[in-house]
Design a protein around this motif. Sequence first.
Motif, PDB file in Angstrom:
ATOM      1  N   ALA A  52      55.714 -17.718 -34.659  1.00  0.00           N
ATOM      2  CA  ALA A  52      54.519 -17.189 -35.320  1.00  0.00           C
ATOM      3  C   ALA A  52      53.835 -16.142 -34.453  1.00  0.00           C
ATOM      4  N   THR A  53      53.670 -16.433 -33.172  1.00  0.00           N
ATOM      5  CA  THR A  53      53.058 -15.444 -32.286  1.00  0.00           C
ATOM      6  C   THR A  53      54.060 -14.382 -31.860  1.00  0.00           C
ATOM      7  N   PHE A  54      55.311 -14.785 -31.627  1.00  0.00           N
ATOM      8  CA  PHE A  54      56.349 -13.842 -31.202  1.00  0.00           C
ATOM      9  C   PHE A  54      56.548 -12.743 -32.243  1.00  0.00           C
ATOM     10  N   GLY A  55      56.459 -13.115 -33.520  1.00  0.00           N
ATOM     11  CA  GLY A  55      56.675 -12.144 -34.584  1.00  0.00           C
ATOM     12  C   GLY A  55      55.422 -11.408 -35.023  1.00  0.00           C
ATOM     13  N   SER A  56      54.250 -11.885 -34.594  1.00  0.00           N
ATOM     14  CA  SER A  56      52.993 -11.218 -34.966  1.00  0.00           C
ATOM     15  C   SER A  56      52.727 -10.103 -33.960  1.00  0.00           C
ATOM     16  N   VAL A  57      53.371  -8.972 -34.180  1.00  0.00           N
ATOM     17  CA  VAL A  57      53.376  -7.894 -33.189  1.00  0.00           C
ATOM     18  C   VAL A  57      51.989  -7.281 -33.001  1.00  0.00           C
ATOM     19  N   GLY A  58      51.098  -7.490 -33.960  1.00  0.00           N
ATOM     20  CA  GLY A  58      49.765  -6.918 -33.840  1.00  0.00           C
ATOM     21  C   GLY A  58      48.855  -7.641 -32.869  1.00  0.00           C
TER      22      GLY A  58
ATOM     23  N   LYS B 131      48.097 -17.725 -15.628  1.00  0.00           N
ATOM     24  CA  LYS B 131      48.511 -18.342 -14.358  1.00  0.00           C
ATOM     25  C   LYS B 131      49.788 -17.668 -13.821  1.00  0.00           C
ATOM     26  N   GLU B 132      50.790 -18.458 -13.433  1.00  0.00           N
ATOM     27  CA  GLU B 132      51.987 -17.866 -12.831  1.00  0.00           C
ATOM     28  C   GLU B 132      53.025 -17.447 -13.874  1.00  0.00           C
ATOM     29  N   SER B 133      52.600 -17.373 -15.128  1.00  0.00           N
ATOM     30  CA  SER B 133      53.504 -16.895 -16.170  1.00  0.00           C
ATOM     31  C   SER B 133      53.413 -15.397 -16.382  1.00  0.00           C
ATOM     32  N   GLY B 134      52.547 -14.727 -15.620  1.00  0.00           N
ATOM     33  CA  GLY B 134      52.585 -13.278 -15.713  1.00  0.00           C
ATOM     34  C   GLY B 134      51.242 -12.592 -15.654  1.00  0.00           C
ATOM     35  N   VAL B 135      51.315 -11.276 -15.737  1.00  0.00           N
ATOM     36  CA  VAL B 135      50.147 -10.397 -15.696  1.00  0.00           C
ATOM     37  C   VAL B 135      50.341  -9.339 -16.763  1.00  0.00           C
ATOM     38  N   GLY B 136      49.304  -9.091 -17.551  1.00  0.00           N
ATOM     39  CA  GLY B 136      49.402  -8.069 -18.585  1.00  0.00           C
ATOM     40  C   GLY B 136      49.941  -8.633 -19.889  1.00  0.00           C
ATOM     41  N   ARG B 137      49.981  -7.792 -20.894  1.00  0.00           N
ATOM     42  CA  ARG B 137      50.405  -8.203 -22.230  1.00  0.00           C
ATOM     43  C   ARG B 137      51.338  -7.158 -22.834  1.00  0.00           C
ATOM     44  N   ARG B 138      52.252  -7.632 -23.668  1.00  0.00           N
ATOM     45  CA  ARG B 138      53.019  -6.735 -24.530  1.00  0.00           C
ATOM     46  C   ARG B 138      52.566  -6.995 -25.973  1.00  0.00           C
ATOM     47  N   ASN B 139      52.927  -6.081 -26.860  1.00  0.00           N
ATOM     48  CA  ASN B 139      52.562  -6.146 -28.284  1.00  0.00           C
ATOM     49  C   ASN B 139      51.081  -5.814 -28.502  1.00  0.00           C
ATOM     50  N   GLY B 140      50.748  -5.529 -29.755  1.00  0.00           N
ATOM     51  CA  GLY B 140      49.388  -5.186 -30.108  1.00  0.00           C
ATOM     52  C   GLY B 140      48.926  -3.904 -29.440  1.00  0.00           C
ATOM     53  N   ALA B 141      47.628  -3.649 -29.538  1.00  0.00           N
ATOM     54  CA  ALA B 141      47.063  -2.447 -28.916  1.00  0.00           C
ATOM     55  C   ALA B 141      47.228  -2.485 -27.399  1.00  0.00           C
TER      56      ALA B 141
ATOM     57  N   LEU C 127      68.105  -7.234 -26.613  1.00  0.00           N
ATOM     58  CA  LEU C 127      67.676  -6.250 -27.605  1.00  0.00           C
ATOM     59  C   LEU C 127      66.173  -6.325 -27.822  1.00  0.00           C
ATOM     60  N   ALA C 128      65.658  -7.512 -28.097  1.00  0.00           N
ATOM     61  CA  ALA C 128      64.241  -7.667 -28.432  1.00  0.00           C
ATOM     62  C   ALA C 128      63.335  -7.238 -27.293  1.00  0.00           C
ATOM     63  N   LEU C 129      63.642  -7.663 -26.067  1.00  0.00           N
ATOM     64  CA  LEU C 129      62.761  -7.329 -24.956  1.00  0.00           C
ATOM     65  C   LEU C 129      62.895  -5.869 -24.544  1.00  0.00           C
ATOM     66  N   THR C 130      64.043  -5.255 -24.801  1.00  0.00           N
ATOM     67  CA  THR C 130      64.140  -3.805 -24.633  1.00  0.00           C
ATOM     68  C   THR C 130      63.187  -3.113 -25.587  1.00  0.00           C
ATOM     69  N   ALA C 131      63.222  -3.508 -26.851  1.00  0.00           N
ATOM     70  CA  ALA C 131      62.356  -2.876 -27.850  1.00  0.00           C
ATOM     71  C   ALA C 131      60.883  -3.104 -27.549  1.00  0.00           C
ATOM     72  N   MET C 132      60.518  -4.328 -27.189  1.00  0.00           N
ATOM     73  CA  MET C 132      59.113  -4.670 -26.992  1.00  0.00           C
ATOM     74  C   MET C 132      58.494  -3.929 -25.809  1.00  0.00           C
ATOM     75  N   ASP C 133      59.315  -3.546 -24.836  1.00  0.00           N
ATOM     76  CA  ASP C 133      58.786  -2.854 -23.663  1.00  0.00           C
ATOM     77  C   ASP C 133      59.007  -1.344 -23.716  1.00  0.00           C
ATOM     78  N   VAL C 134      60.193  -0.919 -24.136  1.00  0.00           N
ATOM     79  CA  VAL C 134      60.521   0.501 -24.106  1.00  0.00           C
ATOM     80  C   VAL C 134      59.826   1.280 -25.223  1.00  0.00           C
ATOM     81  N   LEU C 135      59.835   0.756 -26.445  1.00  0.00           N
ATOM     82  CA  LEU C 135      59.337   1.541 -27.576  1.00  0.00           C
ATOM     83  C   LEU C 135      57.861   1.886 -27.465  1.00  0.00           C
ATOM     84  N   PRO C 136      56.968   0.947 -27.126  1.00  0.00           N
ATOM     85  CA  PRO C 136      55.565   1.366 -26.958  1.00  0.00           C
ATOM     86  C   PRO C 136      55.360   2.319 -25.788  1.00  0.00           C
ATOM     87  N   ALA C 137      56.156   2.170 -24.730  1.00  0.00           N
ATOM     88  CA  ALA C 137      56.043   3.113 -23.613  1.00  0.00           C
ATOM     89  C   ALA C 137      56.368   4.528 -24.082  1.00  0.00           C
TER      90      ALA C 137
END
Length: 535
Positions: free
Chosen positions: A464-470, A477-487, A179-189
Motif C-alpha cells: 500500500a505504501t510502496f505503491g503509493s508513489v505520491g 533510526k538506522e534504517s536510513g536518511v532521506g526519502r524517495r517518492n512523492g515531492a 528494476l524498481a529501485l533503479t526507477a525510484m532513484d534514477v527517474l526523479p533525479a
Amino acid sequence: MTSTTPQSLGRDVPSTIGGVAGAPPATRAATLVGRVTGGKDSAPVETTSPFTGSLTATLPQATDADTRAAFAAARQAQQAWAARPVAERQRVLVRLHDLVLDRQDEVLDLIQVEAGKARIDAFDEVASTALVAAYYGRHSARILRPRRAAGVIPALTRAGEVRHPKGVVGVISPWNYPLALTAMDVLPALMAGNAVVQKPDNQTALPALWLHELAEEAGLPAGVWRVVLGRGSTIGAALVEESDYLCFTGSTPTGKALAGQVAQRLTGYSLELGGKNPMVVLPDADVAKAAAGAVTACFSSAGQLCVSVERIYVHDGIREEFTRAFVERTEALRLGAALDYGADMGSLTSAEQLAAVDAHVADARERGARVLTGGRARPDLGPLFYEPTIVTDVPESARLFREETFGPVVAIYGYANVDDAIERANDTKYGLNASVWTRDTRAGWALAARLKAGTVNVNEGFAATFGSVGVPMGGMKESGVGRRNGAEGLLKYTESQSIAVQRGLRLRPFRGMPPALWTRAMTVSLKALRRLPGR
C-alpha cells in the motif's frame, strides 16, 4: 511446500535449461552489456543464475579512472538536459511508462534469471516502475515550479523560491529490486534536471540496463544517464568524490561508512538501509485475511525485500488461530523456477544469502526456538532455494530476534495488550516499515502513528505504501536518511534558492533618522504584520 513443474516458455526470451530459467540469449545480454560505460582495462566478472548456477552474463568492470571519466562526461551532458523545459522532460517519462508496460515480458525474464524471483514478484517491479514514471511524468513541473512567498514588507518586497538541479547524481543500487529501485532513484533525479551515474549490483545489472535502453528510446538524450559496473573497493571512492548528491540503498554498515565519506565533502545524500519490520495483529483482526496478508508480507521475493515483515505480534486471544491459518497457507506455497506464473516463491539470490538465512534458523533452533514449518534448504529445486519458514519461541539471545535476516523467515510472538505490542514492535534499532491488521481502520491509523517506522500499512504488508508513489518512503533510526517518492523524492535532487526583490523602502534607517526611532517604528510594524493573513 510444493514445487511447480518447470516448463519452457517456447519463445525468444531467456533460454531455459532443464525447463527452468537459465541464461538470457547471448545476443540480448551482449546488447545490454554494451551500454555499460568503461571496463576495457579490467578483468570482467561472470554472473550466474540463482535458479541453475549457469552463466548469465559477462560484465565489464569499470576502473576508478573510468568512473571519474563517466562523471565528467555526464556533467557536460547535464547542462543541455537541465536547460530543457520540465514539461519536455516529463514527456520522456510518459513514453517510458508505456514502453515498460508494453515490453514487460522481456524484463520479467531478466529479473527472474538474475534475481531468482517468482514471476509475480518480478511483476511488482514492473508495476512500481510504471507508477514512478507516471507520477513524475505528471507532477514534476508542478513540484519544481518557482514558489512565491510573503516578503518582509508587503507590496514592497517580492520573495520567492526557485529550484536548481544538483548536477550529477551518483546512484548505488542493490541486487534485490534491480528494476524498481533503479526507477525510484534514477527517474526523479533525471526529472529534476540532473545527470546520473549509476552503479547497479553486478548480480542483477541487466534489468537496470534494460530500463536505461528504454529511457533513451523514450527520448532521454544519450549520455545523461550513464551506467558503470564494479566493486565498491575499486570505484566507490570515485562515486563518492565525484557525485553532487549520492543515493544509496543497501546495508546499514555500508550506509554509515558512505555517510562519513560524503560528510567530508559537505554534499547531500539519501540512504535506504536495513530493517527488522514488525506486523501487529490486533484482537479484532480478520484472521484469515491477516494470515493471507502475512504470507505476502513475509515471503515475497523470498523475503529479500527491505520492507518485508520479519516479526509478527499477535494478540494472545487469536494467536493459536492465526498461527494455524498462517502455517497452512505457507505450506501451500508453490516453489519453482519456471519463467511463468506457476510459482508463488522463487529462490534466494546468492550463496551468501542462503548461508545467512540458514545460520539464523540454526542459531534460533539451538537456543530453543521451534520451527513450525520450513527451516531447510531445497537443493532438489535449485542451488539457492530455501523453504518459507515460520518460527516461534525465539529467545532474545538468538540472532534472529534482532538481526535482519533478509530471507523467507519470520518469527511469531504473542502479546497481552496493545501498548505492549507497540513497545516491542518499536524495540529495534531499525525503523523502515511496519504493518497493522484490524477491522477498525480508524484505530489502525492511530496505532500506525505510534509505530516508529517510515512507512506503516494498515491491513497490508508493504504494497500500500510502496505503491503509493505520491507519499514519501524511507526509514527512521538506522534504517536510513532521506526519502524517495512523492515531492521529497524529487526535491532532494535540487538546490533551493531564495530570491527577494526590494522596492522603495530600504530596510535600514533613512538618512538623518535616529536608529532608536527606526527600531521603535519597526517594532510597531512587526506587531502589525503578525496579524496579516498569510504571515
